[in-house]
Design a protein around this motif. Structure first.
Motif, mmCIF file in Angstrom:
data_model
loop_
_atom_site.group_PDB
_atom_site.id
_atom_site.type_symbol
_atom_site.label_atom_id
_atom_site.label_comp_id
_atom_site.label_asym_id
_atom_site.label_seq_id
_atom_site.Cartn_x
_atom_site.Cartn_y
_atom_site.Cartn_z
ATOM 1 N N GLN A 296 -15.146 24.967 -10.331
ATOM 2 C CA GLN A 296 -15.498 25.990 -11.313
ATOM 3 C C GLN A 296 -16.927 25.850 -11.844
ATOM 4 O O GLN A 296 -17.275 26.422 -12.875
ATOM 5 C CB GLN A 296 -14.509 25.993 -12.480
ATOM 6 N N GLY A 303 -16.456 28.409 -15.209
ATOM 7 C CA GLY A 303 -16.904 29.429 -14.269
ATOM 8 C C GLY A 303 -17.966 30.344 -14.838
ATOM 9 O O GLY A 303 -18.249 31.399 -14.262
ATOM 10 N N ASN A 606 -11.883 31.923 -6.291
ATOM 11 C CA ASN A 606 -12.135 31.815 -7.726
ATOM 12 C C ASN A 606 -12.938 32.998 -8.245
ATOM 13 O O ASN A 606 -13.219 33.957 -7.507
ATOM 14 C CB ASN A 606 -12.887 30.511 -8.013
#
Length: 668
Positions: A296, A303, A606
């Motif tokens: 991340q 993120g 992601n």
């Protein structure tokens, strides 16, 4: 005179005698048409009708047969015949095609004693213009010889047929594109016919490139009765250069590979101009961006990259492809400085793999560090070093390499039977990694020497977990049965390795894999239990602030007062303080975002959140969603795991789903 009704039975009987002979005045035959007439391609059907003069005994409506016919179509045309007088004696009928365009299938039936209906059917004809005369002979004797014709016989019925493909629109009319070497480029071509002609079930589309650069594999998709789409792909991966040519589009009956029955005399031509070029502009740091370091992107797993991106500037920079003869799926990407680091597994089920360093400027390999056995997990990069673990082998360990050349700087042995891990978490002078026979221990080690600081027994034996870290604490989920108490969020002193607090959360199941904490700020910490719930832990009060139950299948990312998380087949934007839904974005129809672990590496693609857009990847496509309008503002047909470097290079890592490649995009 005998009644005209006499004519009916002989007309019906004469169907066995009608034919398409050479057109001499003798008789009719049932032989095969041997005409080689291919027609012409100019003029209007009415303009090319032969001129005839007939006796008034019979009349035809229409007085001539004209039609526009699809190539190779057996077109049936109707004709009304009226007898204007009685014909004495026996009447036999011969209908003769003087050109060879009409089949033997000629039918006549009586409406009353003076009026009759007939139908004729055209042969399967190539494109062109066909004109001629049907002779209708009434005979007292055999229609084969017709030595005794009735008065006025023969009557002549002129015809003119235009055989052509329907009017076609092909879009785009021209293909222009530029792309980087080895990029998997495709182009969609749509073929639409004029309205009202149902040609879709009889026509194939053949697209050929005389230069051999593009192909559609003779594969088409039928959209409706008038529309076909086909996708063109590169037949090879051409080197840098300009490529100019023209596609030839043909509509074909029969075998489209050989196009035995073309629907037009000449193919349509779609010019193309393609340029394969490098897009390696000088790398410069993007204000606000940092190195993408591990899971991340940062040790808090948010993120979040605090930059504002101009999606109009997004463009492929290079495509990196791993040697598939040696290696298979890559792990997640990490970046440091101007270099990209990742791991890859040995191909064909072999043990071991390698860690790679690739120049961010041009996608060329800087160095490779081979590992003989085990599973080679994703690396983290910091302090001029690269850290990674190999697992599921007797020689499992935490490794440390020199960033500049890939030389081994150190290794500690790790006892574990688990396989895939996330990258170690490196923060300052400390490396946080996993240890233990079932990987249930969290270890703290020196980033300089890999010497152990402490081990924390979490009892979390799930294959996928990664702690979040701040200046004072380490945060991780511990399942029920941990010696410190029930399941929940463990807050661990990062200096001593001692648990200071456990915020109980019995509704989170460690076995559901998605239990990596996202430390949004100093107060709000999020954990998503895979497919079940999203929980906000209030670090100030050390209590659960709120829980939302739904089908959450990703780790959340957060920026400011908003969190973003995959929910079913879309993304929720929710209030960080209350969990309330603010807005939603849905994947377009046909775009698949798997709700289960993917590939050998077993984790989901992601998301990255910036100041103005949310970046997210599916199996097939990467999207940028505007945070103000909530609309898609950019997409590219390549799916995978995402990373964003401090130089503003966006990576879409298809290697995480087993394909062994990643694409780099300039974002400025």
């Amino acid at each position: 005179m005998k009644n005209i009704k006499k004519l009916t039975s002989f007309l019906l009987l004469s169907l066995l005698l009608t034919g398409c002979g050479g057109g001499s005045g003798g008789g009719a035959g049932s032989g095969t048409n041997t005409s080689t007439n291919t027609g012409t391609s100019t003029g209007n059907p009415v303009d090319t009708l032969p001129v005839v003069s007939n006796d008034g005994g019979l009349s035809f409506t229409p007085s001539s047969l004209t039609a526009t016919i699809l190539p190779y179509e057996n077109k049936t045309l109707s004709l009304d015949i009226r007898a204007n007088r009685n014909f004495p004696d026996v009447v036999n009928v011969a209908i003769i095609d003087t050109t060879g365009v009409i089949t033997d299938d000629i039918r006549i039936k009586a409406i009353d004693k003076y009026n009759y209906q007939a139908s004729v059917t055209t042969r399967s004809l190539k494109p062109g213009r066909y004109s001629g005369i049907l002779e209708v002979k009434l005979c007292k004797d055999s229609p084969y010889s017709c030595a005794q014709p009735h008065e006025g016989s023969p009557w002549k019925l002129p015809y003119s047929f235009e055989v052509r493909a329907p009017s076609i629109t092909i879009s785009p009319a021209e293909i222009t594109a530029s792309f980087v070497p080895a990029e998997e480029k495709s182009f969609e071509l749509e073929v639409k016919s004029e309205a009202g002609i149902d040609f879709i079930n009889r026509v194939g589309v053949s697209v050929t490139d005389p230069a051999g650069l593009l192909t559609n594999g003779n594969s088409v998709t039928k959209i409706d009765k008038n529309t076909i789409r086909t996708t063109l792909r590169m037949t090879s991966k051409p080197p840098v250069g300009k490529y100019v040519g023209a596609l030839e589009v043909r509509l074909c009956g029969g075998n489209i590979n050989s196009c035995d029955f073309p629907y037009q005399i000449n193919p349509w031509k779609i010019p193309y101009s393609l340029e394969v070029k490098t897009n390696t502009s000088t790398l410069t740091p993007t204000p606000g961006a940092a190195d993408w370091n591990g899971y991340q992107g940062n040790v808090a797993h948010t993120g979040y990259v605090p930059v504002t991106l101009n999606v109009n500037a997004f463009a492929p920079r290079f495509l990196f492809e791993i040697d598939s003869n040696k290696y298979m799926a890559q792990g997640q990407i990490t970046t440091q400085g101007d270099t990209v680091y990742f791991s890859a597994q040995a191909a064909n089920g072999g043990s071991g793999g390698a860690v790679f360093a690739v120049n961010e400027s041009d996608g060329k390999v800087k160095w490779t560090f081979p590992v003989a056995d085990g599973w080679v997990n994703p690396p983290a990069a910091q302090n001029g070093k690269v850290y990674f673990m190999n697992t599921a082998t007797q020689s499992s360990g935490l490794w440390m390499l020199d960033q500049s050349n890939g030389n081994r700087l150190g290794k500690t042995n790790v006892i574990t039977t688990s396989s895939y891990f996330y990258a170690p978490v490196v923060d300052g002078q400390t490396v946080f990694s996993r240890n233990g026979p079932q990987s249930q221990f969290l270890s703290s080690s020196s980033a300089d020497t890999l010497s152990s600081n402490w081990n924390f027994a979490s009892d979390n034996m799930d294959a996928l977990w990664s702690p979040a870290v701040d200046a004072n604490y380490v945060y991780m989920f511990v399942p029920k049965g941990n010696t410190a108490g029930p399941s929940g969020l463990a807050i661990i002193n990062r200096q001593s390795g001692k648990q200071t607090t456990l915020i109980a959360a019995s509704n989170i199941q460690a076995s559901m894999t998605r239990v990596e904490p996202t430390l949004c700020d100093g107060v709000n910490l999020l954990i998503a239990s895979n497919g079940l719930s999203l929980v906000n832990f209030d670090l100030a009060s050390q209590k659960i602030k709120w829980t939302v139950k739904d089908t959450f299948y990703s780790n959340p990312v957060c920026a400011g007062s908003t969190l973003y998380i995959l929910n079913g087949y879309g993304v929720d934007a929710r209030s960080l303080s209350t969990g309330a839904l603010l807005w939603q974005w849905k994947f377009p129809d046909g775009v698949y975002y798997d709700q289960k672990p993917i590939g050998a590496n077993g984790y989901l693609q992601n998301m990255i959140v910036t100041n103005n857009v949310l970046l997210l990847g599916s199996f097939s496509t990467v999207f940028a969603v505007d945070l103000s309008s909530h609309q898609t503002v950019w997409s590219y047909p390549r799916g995978g795991d995402l990373a964003l470097s401090k130089n503003g290079i966006l990576y879409v890592n298809k290697g995480t789903s087993g394909y062994g490649s990643f694409m780099a995009f300039n974002t400025k």
